[in-house]
Scaffold this motif. Structure first.
Motif, PDB file in Angstrom:
ATOM      1  N   GLN A  11      22.283 101.134   2.775  1.00 56.22           N
ATOM      2  CA  GLN A  11      21.923 102.554   2.872  1.00 56.22           C
ATOM      3  C   GLN A  11      23.067 103.369   3.458  1.00 56.22           C
ATOM      4  O   GLN A  11      23.369 104.463   2.969  1.00 56.22           O
ATOM      5  N   GLU A  12      23.692 102.845   4.493  1.00 55.09           N
ATOM      6  CA  GLU A  12      24.803 103.564   5.116  1.00 55.09           C
ATOM      7  C   GLU A  12      25.971 103.692   4.145  1.00 55.09           C
ATOM      8  O   GLU A  12      26.641 104.730   4.088  1.00 55.09           O
ATOM      9  N   ALA A  13      26.211 102.639   3.370  1.00 54.91           N
ATOM     10  CA  ALA A  13      27.309 102.667   2.411  1.00 54.91           C
ATOM     11  C   ALA A  13      27.075 103.703   1.318  1.00 54.91           C
ATOM     12  O   ALA A  13      28.036 104.207   0.724  1.00 54.91           O
ATOM     13  N   ARG A  14      25.807 104.021   1.057  1.00 53.48           N
ATOM     14  CA  ARG A  14      25.470 104.985   0.008  1.00 53.48           C
ATOM     15  C   ARG A  14      25.181 106.380   0.554  1.00 53.48           C
ATOM     16  O   ARG A  14      24.789 107.273  -0.200  1.00 53.48           O
ATOM     17  N   ALA A  15      25.375 106.558   1.848  1.00 51.17           N
ATOM     18  CA  ALA A  15      25.167 107.873   2.447  1.00 51.17           C
ATOM     19  C   ALA A  15      26.218 108.851   1.935  1.00 51.17           C
ATOM     20  O   ALA A  15      27.294 108.455   1.473  1.00 51.17           O
ATOM     21  N   GLU A  16      25.911 110.130   2.030  1.00 47.81           N
ATOM     22  CA  GLU A  16      26.866 111.139   1.569  1.00 47.81           C
ATOM     23  C   GLU A  16      28.179 111.042   2.344  1.00 47.81           C
ATOM     24  O   GLU A  16      29.257 111.190   1.768  1.00 47.81           O
ATOM     25  N   ARG A  17      28.086 110.787   3.639  1.00 42.23           N
ATOM     26  CA  ARG A  17      29.277 110.601   4.470  1.00 42.23           C
ATOM     27  C   ARG A  17      29.101 109.315   5.281  1.00 42.23           C
ATOM     28  O   ARG A  17      28.623 109.348   6.422  1.00 42.23           O
ATOM     29  N   PRO A  18      29.454 108.179   4.715  1.00 40.62           N
ATOM     30  CA  PRO A  18      29.247 106.902   5.410  1.00 40.62           C
ATOM     31  C   PRO A  18      29.952 106.880   6.766  1.00 40.62           C
ATOM     32  O   PRO A  18      31.059 107.385   6.909  1.00 40.62           O
ATOM     33  N   ASP A  19      29.270 106.298   7.742  1.00 36.38           N
ATOM     34  CA  ASP A  19      29.796 106.211   9.097  1.00 36.38           C
ATOM     35  C   ASP A  19      30.594 104.909   9.242  1.00 36.38           C
ATOM     36  O   ASP A  19      30.037 103.817   9.135  1.00 36.38           O
ATOM     37  N   LEU A  20      31.893 105.040   9.486  1.00 41.21           N
ATOM     38  CA  LEU A  20      32.768 103.868   9.539  1.00 41.21           C
ATOM     39  C   LEU A  20      32.392 102.918  10.664  1.00 41.21           C
ATOM     40  O   LEU A  20      32.293 101.700  10.450  1.00 41.21           O
ATOM     41  N   SER A  21      32.157 103.439  11.856  1.00 35.50           N
ATOM     42  CA  SER A  21      31.842 102.549  12.974  1.00 35.50           C
ATOM     43  C   SER A  21      30.508 101.851  12.765  1.00 35.50           C
ATOM     44  O   SER A  21      30.367 100.661  13.082  1.00 35.50           O
ATOM     45  N   ALA A  22      29.524 102.564  12.213  1.00 34.47           N
ATOM     46  CA  ALA A  22      28.227 101.945  11.955  1.00 34.47           C
ATOM     47  C   ALA A  22      28.351 100.818  10.948  1.00 34.47           C
ATOM     48  O   ALA A  22      27.771  99.730  11.129  1.00 34.47           O
ATOM     49  N   LEU A  23      29.104 101.031   9.882  1.00 26.54           N
ATOM     50  CA  LEU A  23      29.280  99.986   8.874  1.00 26.54           C
ATOM     51  C   LEU A  23      30.018  98.787   9.452  1.00 26.54           C
ATOM     52  O   LEU A  23      29.668  97.630   9.168  1.00 26.54           O
ATOM     53  N   CYS A  24      31.028  99.035  10.279  1.00 28.52           N
ATOM     54  CA  CYS A  24      31.771  97.930  10.882  1.00 28.52           C
ATOM     55  C   CYS A  24      30.885  97.105  11.811  1.00 28.52           C
ATOM     56  O   CYS A  24      31.010  95.874  11.882  1.00 28.52           O
ATOM     57  N   LEU A  25      29.976  97.768  12.517  1.00 24.27           N
ATOM     58  CA  LEU A  25      29.096  97.041  13.433  1.00 24.27           C
ATOM     59  C   LEU A  25      28.000  96.304  12.679  1.00 24.27           C
ATOM     60  O   LEU A  25      27.616  95.192  13.063  1.00 24.27           O
ATOM     61  N   GLN A 191      34.378  77.092   6.414  1.00 21.05           N
ATOM     62  CA  GLN A 191      33.836  78.428   6.671  1.00 21.05           C
ATOM     63  C   GLN A 191      33.375  79.115   5.380  1.00 21.05           C
ATOM     64  O   GLN A 191      33.366  80.340   5.281  1.00 21.05           O
ATOM     65  N   SER A 192      32.946  78.325   4.405  1.00 18.81           N
ATOM     66  CA  SER A 192      32.526  78.912   3.128  1.00 18.81           C
ATOM     67  C   SER A 192      31.315  79.828   3.283  1.00 18.81           C
ATOM     68  O   SER A 192      31.130  80.769   2.508  1.00 18.81           O
ATOM     69  N   ALA A 193      30.494  79.589   4.299  1.00 26.23           N
ATOM     70  CA  ALA A 193      29.347  80.469   4.540  1.00 26.23           C
ATOM     71  C   ALA A 193      29.822  81.867   4.924  1.00 26.23           C
ATOM     72  O   ALA A 193      29.193  82.876   4.559  1.00 26.23           O
ATOM     73  N   VAL A 194      30.937  81.941   5.641  1.00 23.50           N
ATOM     74  CA  VAL A 194      31.508  83.238   5.999  1.00 23.50           C
ATOM     75  C   VAL A 194      31.992  83.956   4.745  1.00 23.50           C
ATOM     76  O   VAL A 194      31.756  85.155   4.560  1.00 23.50           O
ATOM     77  N   ALA A 195      32.677  83.223   3.876  1.00 24.57           N
ATOM     78  CA  ALA A 195      33.143  83.816   2.622  1.00 24.57           C
ATOM     79  C   ALA A 195      31.968  84.337   1.797  1.00 24.57           C
ATOM     80  O   ALA A 195      32.062  85.399   1.169  1.00 24.57           O
ATOM     81  N   LEU A 196      30.845  83.617   1.835  1.00 22.69           N
ATOM     82  CA  LEU A 196      29.686  84.012   1.043  1.00 22.69           C
ATOM     83  C   LEU A 196      29.082  85.313   1.549  1.00 22.69           C
ATOM     84  O   LEU A 196      28.787  86.230   0.761  1.00 22.69           O
ATOM     85  N   TRP A 197      28.907  85.451   2.876  1.00 25.10           N
ATOM     86  CA  TRP A 197      28.308  86.703   3.343  1.00 25.10           C
ATOM     87  C   TRP A 197      29.271  87.871   3.191  1.00 25.10           C
ATOM     88  O   TRP A 197      28.850  89.016   2.974  1.00 25.10           O
ATOM     89  N   ALA A 198      30.578  87.597   3.278  1.00 19.62           N
ATOM     90  CA  ALA A 198      31.538  88.676   3.048  1.00 19.62           C
ATOM     91  C   ALA A 198      31.459  89.164   1.601  1.00 19.62           C
ATOM     92  O   ALA A 198      31.544  90.372   1.330  1.00 19.62           O
ATOM     93  N   LEU A 199      31.264  88.247   0.676  1.00 22.88           N
ATOM     94  CA  LEU A 199      31.065  88.625  -0.724  1.00 22.88           C
ATOM     95  C   LEU A 199      29.758  89.388  -0.901  1.00 22.88           C
ATOM     96  O   LEU A 199      29.698  90.402  -1.615  1.00 22.88           O
ATOM     97  N   ASP A 200      28.705  88.914  -0.265  1.00 27.44           N
ATOM     98  CA  ASP A 200      27.401  89.574  -0.380  1.00 27.44           C
ATOM     99  C   ASP A 200      27.485  91.027   0.081  1.00 27.44           C
ATOM    100  O   ASP A 200      26.946  91.929  -0.573  1.00 27.44           O
ATOM    101  N   LEU A 201      28.152  91.265   1.203  1.00 28.42           N
ATOM    102  CA  LEU A 201      28.273  92.628   1.709  1.00 28.42           C
ATOM    103  C   LEU A 201      29.172  93.471   0.807  1.00 28.42           C
ATOM    104  O   LEU A 201      28.901  94.654   0.581  1.00 28.42           O
ATOM    105  N   SER A 202      30.224  92.866   0.288  1.00 24.76           N
ATOM    106  CA  SER A 202      31.107  93.596  -0.625  1.00 24.76           C
ATOM    107  C   SER A 202      30.334  94.072  -1.846  1.00 24.76           C
ATOM    108  O   SER A 202      30.540  95.198  -2.333  1.00 24.76           O
ATOM    109  N   LEU A 203      29.439  93.244  -2.334  1.00 19.77           N
ATOM    110  CA  LEU A 203      28.651  93.594  -3.518  1.00 19.77           C
ATOM    111  C   LEU A 203      27.592  94.640  -3.224  1.00 19.77           C
ATOM    112  O   LEU A 203      27.037  95.246  -4.152  1.00 19.77           O
ATOM    113  N   LEU A 204      27.295  94.879  -1.951  1.00 16.57           N
ATOM    114  CA  LEU A 204      26.357  95.941  -1.583  1.00 16.57           C
ATOM    115  C   LEU A 204      27.026  97.312  -1.563  1.00 16.57           C
ATOM    116  O   LEU A 204      26.334  98.334  -1.551  1.00 16.57           O
ATOM    117  N   LEU A 205      28.356  97.337  -1.566  1.00 17.46           N
ATOM    118  CA  LEU A 205      29.062  98.608  -1.594  1.00 17.46           C
ATOM    119  C   LEU A 205      28.896  99.239  -2.979  1.00 17.46           C
ATOM    120  O   LEU A 205      28.903  98.538  -3.987  1.00 17.46           O
TER     121      LEU A 205
END
Length: 263
Positions: A11-25, A191-205
């Motif tokens: 939702q934050e990624a699709r906001a009109e003005r995404p909040d950088l700190s919120a997304l990073c957290l 650390q393949s689980a880390v790679a997987l969640w990083a991909l999952d979040l990337s695909l939510l953008l």
């Protein structure tokens, strides 16, 4: 990360003005299960506190760059070291705020968020292989390197002198952070689980390279999720078929091979 937190990220990624700190957290919450609402609140409050330490009445790019650098890079000692590239925590905003160490892009996020809260004309600048921060007009403003404690770059590096400077968009910054995390995990098979969640979040953008779907499918197969990975390969093949039938056929063959691994 819970499904609710991932929904908040999307939702934050699709906001009109995404909040950088919120997304990073929200991103950091995927890596650190101990990062709860209290922890994210602390990080936001810390950014506010740091912004409040800047002097009032600053005018001009040089004055802002000098004041932010003196505070963050000087008095508080935010900077990076080669060893920070070996730590996942160097890509997590709350840890960077706590340790005052991190990758160039996360230190730049601190510079950006603190300066923005104080009213500075600030922007991120994505150079090849490095990330820095600019103040003032992107075409002729002052550029500093947070990884080096805020050292002024002026027009020194060749990348700054070539072509127009384009301020990095919030979602591009987040995707680059996730790419860094994927690169960190790719060098560590455990650390393949880390790679997987990083991909999952990337695909939510809302905007991301389509090839990430293929990368995710391959990773699922490598992790032993043969059926799910094969299904992803077939789904991606249907997308590719519109522009390259040969590539689509190869993807379907790869999916069949993944299913065969179950036998």
């Amino acid at each position: 990360m819970s499904s609710l937190t991932r929904e908040q990220f999307a939702q934050e990624a699709r906001a009109e003005r995404p909040d950088l700190s919120a997304l990073c957290l929200l991103l950091a919450a995927e890596a650190d299960p101990d990062l709860d609402e209290r922890g994210t609140d602390w990080a936001q409050i810390e950014l506010d506190r740091l912004a409040g330490m800047l002097p009032y009445g600053l005018r001009g790019a040089k004055a802002w760059a000098s004041a932010v650098t003196e505070l963050l890079g000087g008095r508080l000692g935010f900077h990076g070291t080669p060893g920070d590239y070996d730590r996942l925590s160097s890509s997590l905003l709350h840890e960077v705020l706590r340790r005052r160490r991190g990758l160039p892009i996360l230190l730049s996020v601190v510079w950006l968020e603190v300066a923005r809260r104080a009213g500075a004309p600030v922007y991120g600048l994505a150079l090849p292989g490095h990330f820095v921060v600019g103040f003032g007009d992107p075409q002729d403003g002052v550029v500093v390197d947070p990884f080096a404690g805020g050292v002024s770059l002026g027009t020194g590096p060749a990348e700054l002198a070539q072509g127009p400077r384009t301020a990095a968009r919030t979602l591009d910054i987040v995707l680059r952070i996730l790419n860094n995390i994927r690169a960190w995990a790719s060098d560590r098979p455990e650390q393949s689980a880390v790679a997987l969640w990083a991909l999952d979040l990337s695909l939510l953008l809302p905007s991301h390279p389509a090839s990430l779907r293929y990368e995710r499918a391959r990773l699922l197969v490598e992790r032993g999720a043969f059926v799910e990975g094969a299904a992803e390969l077939d789904a991606y093949a249907e997308v590719v078929a519109a522009v390259d039938t040969g590539a689509a056929a190869r993807l379907h063959t790869e999916a069949a091979a993944a299913r065969a691994l179950l036998n």
